[in-house]
Design a protein around this motif. Structure first.
Motif, PDB file in Angstrom:
ATOM      1  N   PRO A  41      10.362   2.384  14.517  1.00 16.51           N
ATOM      2  CA  PRO A  41      10.071   2.568  13.186  1.00 16.51           C
ATOM      3  C   PRO A  41      11.048   2.222  12.201  1.00 16.51           C
ATOM      4  CG  PRO A  41      10.387   4.558  14.042  1.00 16.51           C
ATOM      5  CD  PRO A  41      10.055   3.700  15.293  1.00 16.51           C
ATOM      6  N   SER A  42      10.618   1.382  11.213  1.00 18.18           N
ATOM      7  CA  SER A  42      11.885   1.165  10.295  1.00 18.18           C
ATOM      8  C   SER A  42      11.925   2.033   9.016  1.00 18.18           C
ATOM      9  CB  SER A  42      11.794  -0.218   9.773  1.00 18.18           C
ATOM     10  OG  SER A  42      10.418  -0.434   9.213  1.00 18.18           O
ATOM     11  N   GLU A  43      12.860   2.084   8.414  1.00 20.10           N
ATOM     12  CA  GLU A  43      13.109   2.919   7.279  1.00 20.10           C
ATOM     13  C   GLU A  43      12.752   2.280   5.917  1.00 20.10           C
ATOM     14  OE1 GLU A  43      16.686   5.480   4.804  1.00 20.10           O
ATOM     15  OE2 GLU A  43      16.961   4.859   6.855  1.00 20.10           O
ATOM     16  N   PRO A  44      11.825   2.896   5.347  1.00 18.91           N
ATOM     17  CA  PRO A  44      11.305   2.180   4.007  1.00 18.91           C
ATOM     18  C   PRO A  44      12.343   1.937   3.058  1.00 18.91           C
ATOM     19  CG  PRO A  44      10.375   4.497   3.860  1.00 18.91           C
ATOM     20  CD  PRO A  44      11.046   4.168   5.300  1.00 18.91           C
ATOM     21  N   LEU A  45      12.236   1.046   2.223  1.00 20.14           N
ATOM     22  CA  LEU A  45      12.963   0.429   1.357  1.00 20.14           C
ATOM     23  C   LEU A  45      13.300   1.712   0.091  1.00 20.14           C
ATOM     24  CD1 LEU A  45      12.604  -3.388   0.835  1.00 20.14           C
ATOM     25  CD2 LEU A  45      14.658  -1.779   2.070  1.00 20.14           C
ATOM     26  N   ALA A  46      11.970   2.237  -0.161  1.00 19.18           N
ATOM     27  CA  ALA A  46      11.758   3.317  -0.954  1.00 19.18           C
ATOM     28  C   ALA A  46      10.398   4.108  -0.886  1.00 19.18           C
ATOM     29  CB  ALA A  46      11.836   2.811  -2.550  1.00 19.18           C
ATOM     30  N   LEU A  47      10.420   5.252  -1.325  1.00 19.17           N
ATOM     31  CA  LEU A  47       8.939   5.939  -1.393  1.00 19.17           C
ATOM     32  C   LEU A  47       8.597   6.145  -2.808  1.00 19.17           C
ATOM     33  CD1 LEU A  47       9.534   8.387   1.561  1.00 19.17           C
ATOM     34  CD2 LEU A  47       8.093   6.153   1.368  1.00 19.17           C
ATOM     35  N   PRO A  48       7.260   6.382  -3.139  1.00 18.02           N
ATOM     36  CA  PRO A  48       7.022   6.648  -4.217  1.00 18.02           C
ATOM     37  C   PRO A  48       7.402   8.020  -4.830  1.00 18.02           C
ATOM     38  CG  PRO A  48       5.069   6.504  -2.825  1.00 18.02           C
ATOM     39  CD  PRO A  48       6.440   6.169  -2.164  1.00 18.02           C
ATOM     40  N   LEU A  66      -3.801  12.854   9.841  1.00 16.32           N
ATOM     41  CA  LEU A  66      -4.164  11.643  10.510  1.00 16.32           C
ATOM     42  C   LEU A  66      -3.898  11.378  11.490  1.00 16.32           C
ATOM     43  CD1 LEU A  66      -4.293  10.009   6.863  1.00 16.32           C
ATOM     44  CD2 LEU A  66      -6.199  10.082   8.398  1.00 16.32           C
ATOM     45  N   GLY A  67      -2.235  11.280  11.746  1.00 16.12           N
ATOM     46  CA  GLY A  67      -1.769  11.026  13.225  1.00 16.12           C
ATOM     47  C   GLY A  67      -2.348  11.845  14.178  1.00 16.12           C
ATOM     48  N   ARG A  68      -2.782  13.293  14.123  1.00 12.81           N
ATOM     49  CA  ARG A  68      -3.355  14.185  15.129  1.00 12.81           C
ATOM     50  C   ARG A  68      -4.564  13.726  15.504  1.00 12.81           C
ATOM     51  NH1 ARG A  68      -0.075  18.161  12.609  1.00 12.81           N
ATOM     52  NH2 ARG A  68      -1.636  18.711  10.773  1.00 12.81           N
ATOM     53  N   SER A  69      -5.319  13.003  14.315  1.00 18.29           N
ATOM     54  CA  SER A  69      -6.753  12.834  14.725  1.00 18.29           C
ATOM     55  C   SER A  69      -7.034  11.676  15.486  1.00 18.29           C
ATOM     56  CB  SER A  69      -7.482  12.055  13.453  1.00 18.29           C
ATOM     57  OG  SER A  69      -7.019  10.928  12.891  1.00 18.29           O
ATOM     58  N   GLN A  70      -5.771  10.837  15.705  1.00 14.03           N
ATOM     59  CA  GLN A  70      -5.824   9.863  16.793  1.00 14.03           C
ATOM     60  C   GLN A  70      -7.051   8.642  16.324  1.00 14.03           C
ATOM     61  OE1 GLN A  70      -6.212  11.179  20.708  1.00 14.03           O
ATOM     62  NE2 GLN A  70      -4.068  11.650  21.013  1.00 14.03           N
ATOM     63  N   LEU A  74      -3.662   3.034   8.504  1.00 12.76           N
ATOM     64  CA  LEU A  74      -2.812   2.266   7.776  1.00 12.76           C
ATOM     65  C   LEU A  74      -2.575   2.947   6.647  1.00 12.76           C
ATOM     66  CD1 LEU A  74      -3.582  -1.435   8.557  1.00 12.76           C
ATOM     67  CD2 LEU A  74      -1.969  -0.213   9.821  1.00 12.76           C
ATOM     68  N   ILE A  75      -1.088   3.250   6.175  1.00 14.92           N
ATOM     69  CA  ILE A  75      -0.827   3.507   4.757  1.00 14.92           C
ATOM     70  C   ILE A  75      -0.668   2.119   4.046  1.00 14.92           C
ATOM     71  CG2 ILE A  75       0.847   4.705   3.436  1.00 14.92           C
ATOM     72  CD1 ILE A  75      -0.840   6.617   5.215  1.00 14.92           C
ATOM     73  N   ALA A  76      -1.594   2.257   2.527  1.00 13.04           N
ATOM     74  CA  ALA A  76      -1.397   1.087   1.963  1.00 13.04           C
ATOM     75  C   ALA A  76      -1.014   1.632   0.279  1.00 13.04           C
ATOM     76  CB  ALA A  76      -2.687   0.252   1.700  1.00 13.04           C
ATOM     77  N   GLY A  77      -1.212   0.805  -0.854  1.00 20.02           N
ATOM     78  CA  GLY A  77      -1.212   1.093  -1.804  1.00 20.02           C
ATOM     79  C   GLY A  77       0.082   1.265  -2.397  1.00 20.02           C
ATOM     80  N   THR A  78       0.571   2.201  -3.110  1.00 21.84           N
ATOM     81  CA  THR A  78       1.895   2.352  -3.802  1.00 21.84           C
ATOM     82  C   THR A  78       3.150   2.803  -2.654  1.00 21.84           C
ATOM     83  OG1 THR A  78       0.892   3.097  -5.699  1.00 21.84           O
ATOM     84  CG2 THR A  78       3.325   3.750  -5.412  1.00 21.84           C
ATOM     85  N   ILE A 161       7.597   8.268   7.001  1.00 22.62           N
ATOM     86  CA  ILE A 161       7.275   9.036   5.824  1.00 22.62           C
ATOM     87  C   ILE A 161       7.337  10.293   6.028  1.00 22.62           C
ATOM     88  CG2 ILE A 161       5.600   9.178   3.910  1.00 22.62           C
ATOM     89  CD1 ILE A 161       4.293   6.553   4.647  1.00 22.62           C
ATOM     90  N   GLY A 162       8.457  11.154   5.576  1.00 20.80           N
ATOM     91  CA  GLY A 162       8.781  12.455   5.638  1.00 20.80           C
ATOM     92  C   GLY A 162       8.956  12.824   7.180  1.00 20.80           C
ATOM     93  N   ALA A 163       8.269  13.934   7.683  1.00 20.44           N
ATOM     94  CA  ALA A 163       8.222  13.906   8.965  1.00 20.44           C
ATOM     95  C   ALA A 163       7.534  13.081  10.040  1.00 20.44           C
ATOM     96  CB  ALA A 163       8.236  15.551   9.305  1.00 20.44           C
ATOM     97  N   SER A 164       6.671  12.381   9.710  1.00 22.27           N
ATOM     98  CA  SER A 164       5.760  11.505  10.343  1.00 22.27           C
ATOM     99  C   SER A 164       5.922  10.126  10.391  1.00 22.27           C
ATOM    100  CB  SER A 164       4.302  11.705   9.694  1.00 22.27           C
ATOM    101  OG  SER A 164       3.961  13.015   9.577  1.00 22.27           O
ATOM    102  N   THR A 165       5.523   9.523  11.576  1.00 21.70           N
ATOM    103  CA  THR A 165       5.774   8.198  11.685  1.00 21.70           C
ATOM    104  C   THR A 165       4.396   7.519  11.725  1.00 21.70           C
ATOM    105  OG1 THR A 165       7.799   8.383  13.024  1.00 21.70           O
ATOM    106  CG2 THR A 165       6.632   6.275  13.366  1.00 21.70           C
ATOM    107  N   CYS A 166       4.165   6.545  10.966  1.00 16.84           N
ATOM    108  CA  CYS A 166       2.853   5.934  10.743  1.00 16.84           C
ATOM    109  C   CYS A 166       2.954   4.447  10.516  1.00 16.84           C
ATOM    110  CB  CYS A 166       2.078   6.636   9.643  1.00 16.84           C
ATOM    111  SG  CYS A 166       3.049   6.681   7.967  1.00 16.84           S
ATOM    112  N   ALA A 167       2.077   3.412  10.439  1.00 18.16           N
ATOM    113  CA  ALA A 167       1.679   2.379  10.293  1.00 18.16           C
ATOM    114  C   ALA A 167       1.572   1.751   8.880  1.00 18.16           C
ATOM    115  CB  ALA A 167       0.833   1.678  11.205  1.00 18.16           C
ATOM    116  N   ILE A 168       2.450   1.226   8.416  1.00 20.58           N
ATOM    117  CA  ILE A 168       2.067   0.608   7.028  1.00 20.58           C
ATOM    118  C   ILE A 168       1.500  -0.737   6.916  1.00 20.58           C
ATOM    119  CG2 ILE A 168       3.791   2.452   5.792  1.00 20.58           C
ATOM    120  CD1 ILE A 168       5.370   0.047   5.211  1.00 20.58           C
ATOM    121  N   VAL A 169       0.832  -1.049   5.924  1.00 23.63           N
ATOM    122  CA  VAL A 169       0.286  -2.410   5.805  1.00 23.63           C
ATOM    123  C   VAL A 169       1.371  -3.374   5.720  1.00 23.63           C
ATOM    124  CG1 VAL A 169      -1.218  -4.090   4.397  1.00 23.63           C
ATOM    125  CG2 VAL A 169      -1.951  -1.681   4.963  1.00 23.63           C
ATOM    126  N   ALA A 170       1.284  -4.478   6.535  1.00 21.73           N
ATOM    127  CA  ALA A 170       2.465  -5.518   6.198  1.00 21.73           C
ATOM    128  C   ALA A 170       2.347  -6.275   4.931  1.00 21.73           C
ATOM    129  CB  ALA A 170       2.253  -6.615   7.581  1.00 21.73           C
TER     130      ALA A 170
END
Length: 300
Positions: A41-48, A66-70, A74-78, A161-170
């Motif tokens: 995982p990479s560190e985001p440049l910023a978070l909203p 969402l992570g527990r649901s398997q 993807l995280i998108a938007g702002t 994002i916070g304590a979670s690792t997740c995939a964001i839209v490229a």
């Protein structure tokens, strides 16, 4: 020669080469099995900036669940715009993208946990609520041009994002998801310009052209807008892409006008272009149009 997926790539002025690149990409993606995002995982440049502590807690809880649901998401938007550009701006909600077959699974998963759920528009959008907080579950676009597929996940980026690792839209898919958002009360052109400015070297330009092949003029409009906004940054868009799009414009200019009087502005905003269909005689984006009647009127 550099690949045309590089932000600085240039190709000879041979349109067949460009079209072959786009065709090869589309056919290869159709047969390619989905791959996982980078395991690091990479560190985001910023978070909203979420509007209050309640919203912060809800977003953290939603992403963790969402992570527990398997269920792939993807995280998108702002959140994605902030991660790729470094722009931190206020937001009150979260945009979650998924494939069409998974959006009902996500809604049912949260419904079983006691959250309120809503299908706002079965063509593209569901919602999950807890009190006044909510997140959107999106699998397509209102105009049907953008469907979330395995390719989105194959090119997604892992981030924390916070304590979670997740995939964001490229960046490539994020630009595509915003190109048609042009309403009177909301316009995402600034997001597109900022993504090109800050993430141009991570945009797969050939893939973006493949996504927007049928709507290449919309892509050209955004690229010209970027050139006007940032004249010193014009080199952020590869020359081969500008040459290809301008060659299409030149070829179109020499052809007769379409027989069908259509208003494609409805793909941007149905209410903003409502009068065109109801009073000014333009055909709607979808459905049949009576070309023969129009031809007869012209010949009479």
């Amino acid at each position: 020669m550099q690949s045309p997926t590089s932000g600085q790539a240039e190709l000879p002025k041979d349109w067949r080469v460009v079209r072959e690149v786009s065709f090869i990409w589309m056919t290869s993606m159709a047969s390619m099995p989905p791959r996982s995002p980078s395991e690091h995982p990479s560190e985001p440049l910023a978070l909203p900036r979420l509007v209050d502590e309640e919203a912060e807690a809800f977003v953290a809880e939603a992403i963790a669940e969402l992570g527990r649901s398997q269920i792939p998401f993807l995280i998108a938007g702002t959140f994605a715009v902030s991660a790729h550009t470094g722009i931190s701006r206020p937001t009150k909600d979260l945009d979650v993208f998924c494939k069409p077959g998974d959006y009902t699974r996500i809604l049912n998963h949260f419904k079983a946990l006691g959250y309120a759920v809503e299908i706002e528009d079965d063509r593209w959008l569901g919602k999950v609520f807890k009190g006044k907080s909510f997140f959107d579950v999106i699998f397509s676009s209102p105009n049907g041009t953008m469907m979330v597929t395995d390719a989105w996940f194959a090119n997604a980026l892992l981030t924390e994002i916070g304590a979670s690792t997740c995939a964001i839209v490229a960046p490539t898919e994020l630009v595509w998801s915003k190109t048609f958002i042009q309403l009177r009360h909301r316009y995402d052109g600034a997001d597109v310009a900022h993504l090109i400015l800050k993430a141009h070297d991570r945009i797969d330009w050939a893939r973006l052209l493949g996504y927007m092949e049928a709507h290449w003029e919309v892509l050209l409009i955004h690229l010209l807008n970027f050139r006007w906004i940032y004249p010193s940054e014009r080199d952020k868009v590869p020359l081969w892409l500008m040459d290809e799009l301008l060659s299409r414009l030149a070829a179109q200019r020499d052809l007769p006008l379409p027989l069908t009087k259509i208003c494609r502005g409805r793909m941007y905003s149905r209410p903003d272009y409502d009068i065109d269909v109801k009073e000014w005689g333009f055909a709607d984006v979808g459905g049949d149009s009576d070309i023969s009647a129009e031809t007869e009127d012209t010949e009479s």
